[in-house]
Write an enzyme that holds these catalytic residues in place. Sequence first.
Site, PDB file in Angstrom:
ATOM      1  N   GLU A   1     -29.676  34.887  46.328  1.00 15.68           N
ATOM      2  CA  GLU A   1     -28.421  34.546  47.003  1.00 15.68           C
ATOM      3  C   GLU A   1     -27.453  35.688  46.786  1.00 15.68           C
ATOM      4  O   GLU A   1     -27.424  36.278  45.707  1.00 15.68           O
ATOM      5  CB  GLU A   1     -27.811  33.274  46.410  1.00 15.68           C
ATOM      6  CG  GLU A   1     -28.434  32.009  46.921  1.00 15.68           C
ATOM      7  CD  GLU A   1     -28.680  31.005  45.819  1.00 15.68           C
ATOM      8  OE1 GLU A   1     -28.218  31.252  44.691  1.00 15.68           O
ATOM      9  OE2 GLU A   1     -29.353  30.002  46.070  1.00 15.68           O
TER      10      GLU A   1
ATOM     11  N   TYR B   1     -30.987  44.791  49.891  1.00 21.09           N
ATOM     12  CA  TYR B   1     -32.052  43.810  50.099  1.00 21.09           C
ATOM     13  C   TYR B   1     -32.698  43.988  51.482  1.00 21.09           C
ATOM     14  O   TYR B   1     -33.921  43.905  51.607  1.00 21.09           O
ATOM     15  CB  TYR B   1     -31.499  42.391  49.933  1.00 21.09           C
ATOM     16  CG  TYR B   1     -30.909  42.125  48.558  1.00 21.09           C
ATOM     17  CD1 TYR B   1     -31.582  42.526  47.407  1.00 21.09           C
ATOM     18  CD2 TYR B   1     -29.676  41.495  48.415  1.00 21.09           C
ATOM     19  CE1 TYR B   1     -31.035  42.299  46.149  1.00 21.09           C
ATOM     20  CE2 TYR B   1     -29.134  41.263  47.151  1.00 21.09           C
ATOM     21  CZ  TYR B   1     -29.819  41.673  46.028  1.00 21.09           C
ATOM     22  OH  TYR B   1     -29.289  41.450  44.787  1.00 21.09           O
TER      23      TYR B   1
HETATM   24  C1  LIG Z   1     -25.784  46.120  44.691  1.00 22.36           C
HETATM   25  C2  LIG Z   1     -26.253  47.212  43.751  1.00 22.36           C
HETATM   26  C3  LIG Z   1     -27.185  46.617  42.703  1.00 22.36           C
HETATM   27  C4  LIG Z   1     -27.019  48.272  44.563  1.00 22.36           C
HETATM   28  O1  LIG Z   1     -27.525  49.261  43.674  1.00 22.36           O
HETATM   29  P1  LIG Z   1     -27.300  50.815  44.009  1.00 22.36           P
HETATM   30  O2  LIG Z   1     -27.952  51.618  42.977  1.00 22.36           O
HETATM   31  O3  LIG Z   1     -25.849  51.023  44.230  1.00 22.36           O
HETATM   32  O4  LIG Z   1     -28.096  50.913  45.393  1.00 22.36           O
HETATM   33  P2  LIG Z   1     -28.854  52.184  46.025  1.00 22.36           P
HETATM   34  O5  LIG Z   1     -28.112  53.421  45.721  1.00 22.36           O
HETATM   35  O6  LIG Z   1     -30.270  52.119  45.627  1.00 22.36           O
HETATM   36  O7  LIG Z   1     -28.699  51.885  47.566  1.00 22.36           O
HETATM   37  C5  LIG Z   1     -29.562  50.959  48.201  1.00 22.36           C
HETATM   38  C6  LIG Z   1     -29.050  50.676  49.593  1.00 22.36           C
HETATM   39  O8  LIG Z   1     -27.819  49.973  49.488  1.00 22.36           O
HETATM   40  C7  LIG Z   1     -26.969  50.387  50.573  1.00 22.36           C
HETATM   41  N1  LIG Z   1     -25.764  50.991  50.021  1.00 22.36           N
HETATM   42  C8  LIG Z   1     -25.623  51.783  48.924  1.00 22.36           C
HETATM   43  N2  LIG Z   1     -24.324  52.135  48.782  1.00 22.36           N
HETATM   44  C9  LIG Z   1     -23.665  51.558  49.798  1.00 22.36           C
HETATM   45  C10 LIG Z   1     -22.296  51.525  50.185  1.00 22.36           C
HETATM   46  N3  LIG Z   1     -21.358  52.192  49.471  1.00 22.36           N
HETATM   47  N4  LIG Z   1     -21.948  50.802  51.273  1.00 22.36           N
HETATM   48  C11 LIG Z   1     -22.879  50.114  51.990  1.00 22.36           C
HETATM   49  N5  LIG Z   1     -24.204  50.107  51.681  1.00 22.36           N
HETATM   50  C12 LIG Z   1     -24.570  50.817  50.577  1.00 22.36           C
HETATM   51  C13 LIG Z   1     -27.752  51.372  51.396  1.00 22.36           C
HETATM   52  O9  LIG Z   1     -28.442  50.666  52.408  1.00 22.36           O
HETATM   53  C14 LIG Z   1     -28.729  51.918  50.386  1.00 22.36           C
HETATM   54  O10 LIG Z   1     -29.910  52.425  50.949  1.00 22.36           O
HETATM   55  P3  LIG Z   1     -29.999  54.008  51.330  1.00 22.36           P
HETATM   56  O11 LIG Z   1     -29.541  54.766  50.148  1.00 22.36           O
HETATM   57  O12 LIG Z   1     -31.438  54.216  51.629  1.00 22.36           O
HETATM   58  O13 LIG Z   1     -29.091  54.180  52.476  1.00 22.36           O
HETATM   59  C15 LIG Z   1     -25.068  47.909  43.036  1.00 22.36           C
HETATM   60  O14 LIG Z   1     -24.210  48.449  43.998  1.00 22.36           O
HETATM   61  C16 LIG Z   1     -24.285  46.997  42.105  1.00 22.36           C
HETATM   62  O15 LIG Z   1     -24.578  46.934  40.922  1.00 22.36           O
HETATM   63  N6  LIG Z   1     -23.249  46.284  42.610  1.00 22.36           N
HETATM   64  C17 LIG Z   1     -22.444  45.401  41.759  1.00 22.36           C
HETATM   65  C18 LIG Z   1     -23.226  44.188  41.295  1.00 22.36           C
HETATM   66  C19 LIG Z   1     -23.741  43.395  42.466  1.00 22.36           C
HETATM   67  O16 LIG Z   1     -23.010  43.111  43.400  1.00 22.36           O
HETATM   68  N7  LIG Z   1     -25.033  43.018  42.393  1.00 22.36           N
HETATM   69  C20 LIG Z   1     -25.687  42.238  43.429  1.00 22.36           C
HETATM   70  C21 LIG Z   1     -25.648  40.792  43.101  1.00 22.36           C
HETATM   71  S1  LIG Z   1     -26.461  39.829  44.358  1.00 22.36           S
END
Ligand SMILES: CC(C)(COP(=O)(O)OP(=O)(O)OC[C@H]1O[C@@H](n2cnc3c(N)ncnc32)[C@H](O)[C@@H]1OP(=O)(O)O)[C@@H](O)C(=O)NCCC(=O)NCCS
Length: 201
Positions: A160, A172
């Site tokens: 979720e 995701y």
């Molecule tokens: C959500 C989270 C885990 C993603 O991890 P991350 O290391 O930042 O993600 P990645 O760098 O591997 O990016 C994966 C994809 O996310 C998307 N993404 C990354 N940064 C983004 C941004 N600033 N805006 C929109 N999409 C973004 C892109 O689709 C990216 O794929 P791509 O690099 O091939 O284009 C991280 O941002 C986080 O910890 N957020 C706070 C906690 C949270 O909200 N967790 C999710 C709970 S459900």
Amino acid sequence: MKINFLDLKGFVSPHAINNSQVFSPPPEFQTLTEYIIKEMFDLHMQSSQTVWDRKMFDDELKREGSGFLICYSDGATRETDGGGSSPAGKFNAHDIDASMKFDLMSRIIGFFIFYNVLDEMHILDITVANEMQSKGIGSLMLDSVIKINAGRGIKDFFLEVRTSNLKAVNLYKKFGFKIFMLRKNYYEDNGEDALCMVKKL
Ligand SMILES: CC(C)(COP(=O)(O)OP(=O)(O)OC[C@H]1O[C@@H](n2cnc3c(N)ncnc32)[C@H](O)[C@@H]1OP(=O)(O)O)[C@@H](O)C(=O)NCCC(=O)NCCS
């Protein structure tokens, strides 16, 4: 900057992540576990919109079927943001140094919590340190967890996510998760809806 993974509960096959070795907790496991939970909790408080209390981490660790994947770098990079080896500073599989040991100086930069029931995985949390987000760490963790657990017979991956959390939703979707339901007013803090997503193998 090199990174490595730690399987906190020892569920993960040592050979599963990129065919490299995952560090196994040493005899002073209790101390390291306490240290890791504290670091994870600090990261969670810094980066997550949905607040768990500390006890929820402890309880989840004890729950049968739960799994914790920790992503860490060495202590030397603690004071710097660091980046991966791609021209854009993103991390990829080449940045994983399987020989890098985890110790009390290691810097935890991300974690992933899930639990498995029969052939289903329920993703509970994935968090990357604020200054390390959008550099590929979340993708590396999700990719590893899916591959490892697919090898263990998991067929469906559920989660979720807040409708407003575009970074997470995009992560995701990148891995083939599809929205199958909207839970109205799911989050108590602000009444936000949750997207229910699933990936079927
Ligand atoms: C959500 C989270 C885990 C993603 O991890 P991350 O290391 O930042 O993600 P990645 O760098 O591997 O990016 C994966 C994809 O996310 C998307 N993404 C990354 N940064 C983004 C941004 N600033 N805006 C929109 N999409 C973004 C892109 O689709 C990216 O794929 P791509 O690099 O091939 O284009 C991280 O941002 C986080 O910890 N957020 C706070 C906690 C949270 O909200 N967790 C999710 C709970 S459900």
